[in-house]
Design a protein around this motif. Structure first.
Motif, PDB file in Angstrom:
ATOM      1  N   HIS A 160      87.542 -12.470 -86.695  1.00  0.00           N
ATOM      2  CA  HIS A 160      86.523 -11.427 -86.751  1.00  0.00           C
ATOM      3  C   HIS A 160      85.185 -12.043 -86.343  1.00  0.00           C
ATOM      4  O   HIS A 160      84.932 -13.216 -86.592  1.00  0.00           O
ATOM      5  N   SER A 161      84.342 -11.252 -85.752  1.00  0.00           N
ATOM      6  CA  SER A 161      83.098 -11.787 -85.191  1.00  0.00           C
ATOM      7  C   SER A 161      81.988 -11.912 -86.225  1.00  0.00           C
ATOM      8  O   SER A 161      82.086 -11.417 -87.349  1.00  0.00           O
ATOM      9  N   SER A 162      80.923 -12.579 -85.795  1.00  0.00           N
ATOM     10  CA  SER A 162      79.633 -12.627 -86.499  1.00  0.00           C
ATOM     11  C   SER A 162      79.634 -13.481 -87.760  1.00  0.00           C
ATOM     12  O   SER A 162      78.726 -13.380 -88.572  1.00  0.00           O
ATOM     13  N   THR A 163      80.643 -14.353 -87.926  1.00  0.00           N
ATOM     14  CA  THR A 163      80.711 -15.174 -89.137  1.00  0.00           C
ATOM     15  C   THR A 163      80.180 -16.590 -88.940  1.00  0.00           C
ATOM     16  O   THR A 163      79.918 -17.297 -89.911  1.00  0.00           O
ATOM     17  N   SER A 164      80.031 -17.034 -87.685  1.00  0.00           N
ATOM     18  CA  SER A 164      79.750 -18.452 -87.424  1.00  0.00           C
ATOM     19  C   SER A 164      78.412 -18.917 -87.976  1.00  0.00           C
ATOM     20  O   SER A 164      78.289 -20.055 -88.437  1.00  0.00           O
ATOM     21  N   LEU A 165      77.395 -18.068 -87.930  1.00  0.00           N
ATOM     22  CA  LEU A 165      76.066 -18.500 -88.351  1.00  0.00           C
ATOM     23  C   LEU A 165      76.016 -18.730 -89.855  1.00  0.00           C
ATOM     24  O   LEU A 165      75.421 -19.700 -90.329  1.00  0.00           O
ATOM     25  N   SER A 166      76.640 -17.851 -90.621  1.00  0.00           N
ATOM     26  CA  SER A 166      76.677 -18.028 -92.073  1.00  0.00           C
ATOM     27  C   SER A 166      77.457 -19.285 -92.433  1.00  0.00           C
ATOM     28  O   SER A 166      77.043 -20.063 -93.303  1.00  0.00           O
TER      29      SER A 166
ATOM     30  N   LEU B  47      76.378 -11.220 -81.891  1.00  0.00           N
ATOM     31  CA  LEU B  47      75.041 -11.318 -82.477  1.00  0.00           C
ATOM     32  C   LEU B  47      74.533  -9.964 -82.952  1.00  0.00           C
ATOM     33  O   LEU B  47      73.612  -9.888 -83.753  1.00  0.00           O
ATOM     34  N   THR B  48      75.138  -8.873 -82.470  1.00  0.00           N
ATOM     35  CA  THR B  48      74.716  -7.539 -82.927  1.00  0.00           C
ATOM     36  C   THR B  48      75.275  -7.221 -84.299  1.00  0.00           C
ATOM     37  O   THR B  48      74.856  -6.246 -84.930  1.00  0.00           O
ATOM     38  N   GLY B  49      76.262  -7.985 -84.745  1.00  0.00           N
ATOM     39  CA  GLY B  49      76.851  -7.723 -86.053  1.00  0.00           C
ATOM     40  C   GLY B  49      75.843  -7.943 -87.160  1.00  0.00           C
ATOM     41  O   GLY B  49      75.063  -8.896 -87.143  1.00  0.00           O
ATOM     42  N   GLY B  50      75.873  -7.076 -88.149  1.00  0.00           N
ATOM     43  CA  GLY B  50      74.908  -7.155 -89.240  1.00  0.00           C
ATOM     44  C   GLY B  50      74.940  -8.491 -89.958  1.00  0.00           C
ATOM     45  O   GLY B  50      73.901  -9.028 -90.352  1.00  0.00           O
ATOM     46  N   MET B  51      76.119  -9.058 -90.116  1.00  0.00           N
ATOM     47  CA  MET B  51      76.244 -10.338 -90.806  1.00  0.00           C
ATOM     48  C   MET B  51      75.514 -11.440 -90.059  1.00  0.00           C
ATOM     49  O   MET B  51      74.888 -12.319 -90.676  1.00  0.00           O
ATOM     50  N   ALA B  52      75.576 -11.418 -88.723  1.00  0.00           N
ATOM     51  CA  ALA B  52      74.879 -12.435 -87.930  1.00  0.00           C
ATOM     52  C   ALA B  52      73.372 -12.302 -88.099  1.00  0.00           C
ATOM     53  O   ALA B  52      72.653 -13.305 -88.197  1.00  0.00           O
ATOM     54  N   LEU B  53      72.878 -11.069 -88.134  1.00  0.00           N
ATOM     55  CA  LEU B  53      71.434 -10.861 -88.304  1.00  0.00           C
ATOM     56  C   LEU B  53      70.988 -11.273 -89.699  1.00  0.00           C
ATOM     57  O   LEU B  53      69.892 -11.825 -89.875  1.00  0.00           O
ATOM     58  N   GLU B  54      71.826 -11.019 -90.691  1.00  0.00           N
ATOM     59  CA  GLU B  54      71.511 -11.476 -92.044  1.00  0.00           C
ATOM     60  C   GLU B  54      71.417 -13.002 -92.076  1.00  0.00           C
ATOM     61  O   GLU B  54      70.530 -13.576 -92.714  1.00  0.00           O
ATOM     62  N   ALA B  55      72.358 -13.647 -91.383  1.00  0.00           N
ATOM     63  CA  ALA B  55      72.358 -15.115 -91.351  1.00  0.00           C
ATOM     64  C   ALA B  55      71.124 -15.656 -90.645  1.00  0.00           C
ATOM     65  O   ALA B  55      70.516 -16.636 -91.096  1.00  0.00           O
ATOM     66  N   LEU B  56      70.737 -15.040 -89.519  1.00  0.00           N
ATOM     67  CA  LEU B  56      69.537 -15.474 -88.793  1.00  0.00           C
ATOM     68  C   LEU B  56      68.311 -15.431 -89.704  1.00  0.00           C
ATOM     69  O   LEU B  56      67.472 -16.332 -89.697  1.00  0.00           O
ATOM     70  N   ASN B  57      68.218 -14.371 -90.481  1.00  0.00           N
ATOM     71  CA  ASN B  57      67.088 -14.220 -91.397  1.00  0.00           C
ATOM     72  C   ASN B  57      67.051 -15.374 -92.397  1.00  0.00           C
ATOM     73  O   ASN B  57      65.992 -15.955 -92.672  1.00  0.00           O
ATOM     74  N   ASN B  58      68.210 -15.736 -92.919  1.00  0.00           N
ATOM     75  CA  ASN B  58      68.300 -16.815 -93.897  1.00  0.00           C
ATOM     76  C   ASN B  58      68.083 -18.179 -93.246  1.00  0.00           C
ATOM     77  O   ASN B  58      67.432 -19.071 -93.811  1.00  0.00           O
ATOM     78  N   ILE B  59      68.619 -18.356 -92.029  1.00  0.00           N
ATOM     79  CA  ILE B  59      68.459 -19.626 -91.305  1.00  0.00           C
ATOM     80  C   ILE B  59      66.988 -19.902 -91.017  1.00  0.00           C
ATOM     81  O   ILE B  59      66.497 -21.023 -91.198  1.00  0.00           O
ATOM     82  N   GLY B  60      66.274 -18.881 -90.578  1.00  0.00           N
ATOM     83  CA  GLY B  60      64.853 -19.042 -90.295  1.00  0.00           C
ATOM     84  C   GLY B  60      64.054 -19.389 -91.524  1.00  0.00           C
ATOM     85  O   GLY B  60      63.055 -20.119 -91.458  1.00  0.00           O
ATOM     86  N   GLN B  61      64.493 -18.894 -92.671  1.00  0.00           N
ATOM     87  CA  GLN B  61      63.778 -19.156 -93.918  1.00  0.00           C
ATOM     88  C   GLN B  61      64.082 -20.547 -94.473  1.00  0.00           C
ATOM     89  O   GLN B  61      63.211 -21.235 -94.983  1.00  0.00           O
ATOM     90  N   MET B  62      65.342 -21.009 -94.319  1.00  0.00           N
ATOM     91  CA  MET B  62      65.743 -22.285 -94.920  1.00  0.00           C
ATOM     92  C   MET B  62      65.375 -23.498 -94.057  1.00  0.00           C
ATOM     93  O   MET B  62      65.292 -24.625 -94.563  1.00  0.00           O
ATOM     94  N   LYS B  63      65.225 -23.290 -92.728  1.00  0.00           N
ATOM     95  CA  LYS B  63      64.753 -24.354 -91.824  1.00  0.00           C
ATOM     96  C   LYS B  63      65.669 -25.568 -91.768  1.00  0.00           C
ATOM     97  O   LYS B  63      65.218 -26.690 -91.534  1.00  0.00           O
ATOM     98  N   LYS B  64      66.956 -25.390 -91.958  1.00  0.00           N
ATOM     99  CA  LYS B  64      67.894 -26.514 -91.889  1.00  0.00           C
ATOM    100  C   LYS B  64      68.120 -26.924 -90.437  1.00  0.00           C
ATOM    101  O   LYS B  64      68.087 -26.092 -89.524  1.00  0.00           O
TER     102      LYS B  64
END
Length: 640
Positions: free
Chosen positions: A114-120, A147-164
């Protein structure tokens, strides 16, 4: 180069760009030849050959973690990690999996279909690395569609905040993009790859801050100038604003450019996104020319012509029956709309889309949105049809429960690929939907025994206006039965006796009815009369029929191509348990508590014990058991 001789990707470290380009050509030839026999995801893999080579040259898998989104573009990765010699078995029973599989190789660090899981997943690995004070790179490869999947966008939001520290490779293979804006992309690529650009951006921001904040008009102009400069210089402003450094766009078939940008990304601190442009199907003309997704995933084909090798059958696919019936009904019923999450081709909806372009909504890889979008349409007296694979419906469970069923809205859910799907394996088998849908209040669930009954079920679902209703149908072609001249309604909750029996009954539905009928014929030669009932309504149950069977005191076997836990058979046990006065012998056959791997449906049914021979054995055992019980009871009575 003989790609089947590759053991691991270490040899790439010593290869020149020229040698890697030759290897890329060899890999493409290999994939085109092998997939012409086995089928598989050809176009996505032809598009990522150079990208995969560059990733394995620059990074050290499996120490560095390469996380592939969706997973159907990992064939090149599999070749480079020593599995080229197994490609004759790709997607076949006990053979090479078409998706990443951790038990298959240490280089497959994340399983997905299933798509959109890689970023999380990548963020989770980066956090684990830092908490454990380990040292390795984390790289997620995700497509523009995923990248249009909601889960990917949720992950992007968290990635930008955590700065890992992590790298995101955005594989953009939208074929209409590169020709239109290629020159601009090349210019931005040169700008992004130079440290001068980052210093220039900082200088511009510094100068803007020097402009006095008073005076209103001057300050306003300054801010607008700053914004315009930012958007002019940064096509990746969206990611930059999220706190993710942006590099690209990069030519995804230029190995030198890919390696240069990967090196640059490794030097940056925090999350970095590399925007890579690739051509889906590159190197095979039929796949390159495909604009609708026909070559995304294919069966066997003729290499020279690109013609698909299809089984000889005159029967339409079940998906085509449903889409064609909807198209027919939509001509008279303007309420009908169809929503699909990026499955227009897979669900055979091209005809509906062509005839009713303003009533077919492809929302992309966004299953949750698709379900609630359908619910919104239903509130305004439309008749939306959520056309979705069973495996993808899992992703919209809360929306079906909360937004559709709780509000008792008139949404038809067309559950495509219900049951075993075969070659796509564990991530795509549609065997869980009965168990997770059956508990939802207001929802009706049905499945036809053949394409004609399926057509009537679609008609019934469209006419039904008392809440949500799901119509399940399998992958593949129908039985070749004739259609009624006009579709007709089926009484909700009423089953059909296909064969009367005096010794036992089998309750089943969909394709498994053929197995039940075959078993009944085999047992007839042994003097046993086995009844077969088309339990076409999985919910609601036909209570009158069940009470009749209970009064006859004959063994009842349920047979389903779905999980036993919480499935149709469980509902029969629950019904009789609630009645209490019926001491009926009941047994269930279905899929045990396991994930079903890939292989042909016939092979999988045999492995799972769901063939006519297995049914015969189970029924015979039940009848013998009941006879023994009755004999023992008579013995006790005579003894007393």
């Amino acid at each position: 180069m003989d790609v089947t001789s590759i053991k691991n990707p270490e040899f790439l470290k010593n290869m020149s760009t020229s040698q890697m380009n030759h290897l890329a050509a060899d890999i493409r030839t290999f994939l085109i030849e092998k997939l012409s026999k086995t089928g598989g995801h050809l176009a996505p893999n032809l598009g990522v050959v150079e990208l995969t080579l560059a990733l394995h040259k620059e990074f050290n898998s499996p120490t560095d973690k390469l996380i592939w989104d969706v997973g159907h573009q990992t064939y090149v990765h599999k070749i480079l990690t020593g599995r080229g010699g197994r490609f004759d078995t790709l997607r076949q029973y006990k053979g090479l999996c078409g998706f990443p599989k951790r038990s298959e190789s240490e280089h497959d660090v994340w399983e997905t279909g299933h798509s959109s899981t890689s970023l999380s997943a990548a963020l989770g690995m980066a956090v684990a690395r830092d908490l454990k004070k380990e040292d390795y790179e984390v790289v997620a490869i995700i497509g523009d569609g995923a990248l249009t999947g909601g889960m990917a966008l949720e992950a992007l939001n968290n990635i930008g905040q955590m700065k890992k520290d992590m790298i995101i490779v955005l594989n953009d293979n939208e074929m209409s993009i590169a020709p239109n804006v290629g020159a601009l992309h090349n210019m931005l690529d040169r700008i992004r790859s130079a440290e001068k650009y980052n210093r220039a951006k900082e200088d511009i921001e510094f100068l803007m801050k020097k402009i006095p904040a008073f005076g209103g008009k001057i300050a306003s102009v300054a801010e607008r100038v700053k914004d315009r400069l930012k958007y002019l210089l940064m096509s990746g402003v969206f990611f930059e604003e999220l706190g993710i450094s942006y590099l690209g766009p990069v030519d995804g078939h230029n190995i030198s450019a890919l390696i240069d940008n990967l090196k640059l990304a490794r030097k940056r601190r925090g999350p970095v996104l590399i925007h890579v442009l690739t051509q889906k199907g590159k190197g095979y003309k039929p796949a390159e020319m495909d604009s609708v997704g026909t070559w995304h995933g294919t069966g066997p084909y003729k290499i020279e012509s690109g013609a698909f090798i299809k089984p000889v059958t005159s029967a339409p696919s079940y998906s085509k029956v449903v889409s064609g019936t909807l198209q027919e009904l939509a001509r008279k019923d303007k309420r009908i709309t169809v929503i699909t999450p990026a499955m227009v081709v897979g669900s055979k909806l091209e005809g509906f889309a062509k005839e009713f372009p303003d009533r077919l909504f492809d929302v992309g890889i966004a299953e949750q949105h698709a379900a609630t979008f359908a619910a919104g349409l239903a509130t305004q007296k439309m008749k939306p049809v959520l056309f979705i694979y069973s495996t993808f419906l899992q992703r919209a469970y809360d929306q079906v429960l909360h937004d559709i069923c709780r509000q008792n809205l008139n949404v038809m859910i067309a559950v495509d690929r219900a049951g075993l799907v075969g070659a796509d394996g564990e991530t795509h088998q549609g065997v869980f939907d009965i168990a997770f849908l059956r508990s939802l209040p207001n929802l009706k669930i049905m499945m036809g025994k053949d394409e004609n009954e399926l057509r009537n079920m679609v008609y019934t679902a469209i006419k039904y206006n008392d809440g949500p209703i799901a119509v399940r149908f399998p992958r593949g072609n129908g039985l070749g039965v004739a259609f009624d001249q006009h579709p007709s309604e089926i009484p909700i909750g009423k089953w059909e006796v296909l064969r009367e029996g005096s010794d036992a009954y089998i309750l089943s539905f969909g394709p498994m009815l053929q197995v039940a009928i075959e078993a009944a014929h085999q047992l007839q030669s042994k003097g046993l009369q086995i009844g077969v009932i088309n339990a076409r309504f999985i919910k609601p149950l036909d209570k009158d029929m069940l009470i009749r069977l209970a009064k006859e005191k004959k063994p009842v076997l349920t047979l389903e191509e779905g999980v036993l836990a919480g499935g149709f058979g469980s509902s029969i046990l629950e019904f009789y348990a609630d009645q209490k006065e019926y001491g009926l012998m009941i047994d269930r056959m279905g899929i045990p508590d396991t994930f079903v791997e890939h292989g042909s449906v016939r092979e999988l049914l045999k492995e799972l014990g769901l063939t006519s021979e297995h049914v015969c054995a189970r029924i015979s055992s039940m009848i013998a058991g009941q006879e023994n019980q009755e004999a023992a009871k008579r013995q006790r009575v005579s003894s007393s």
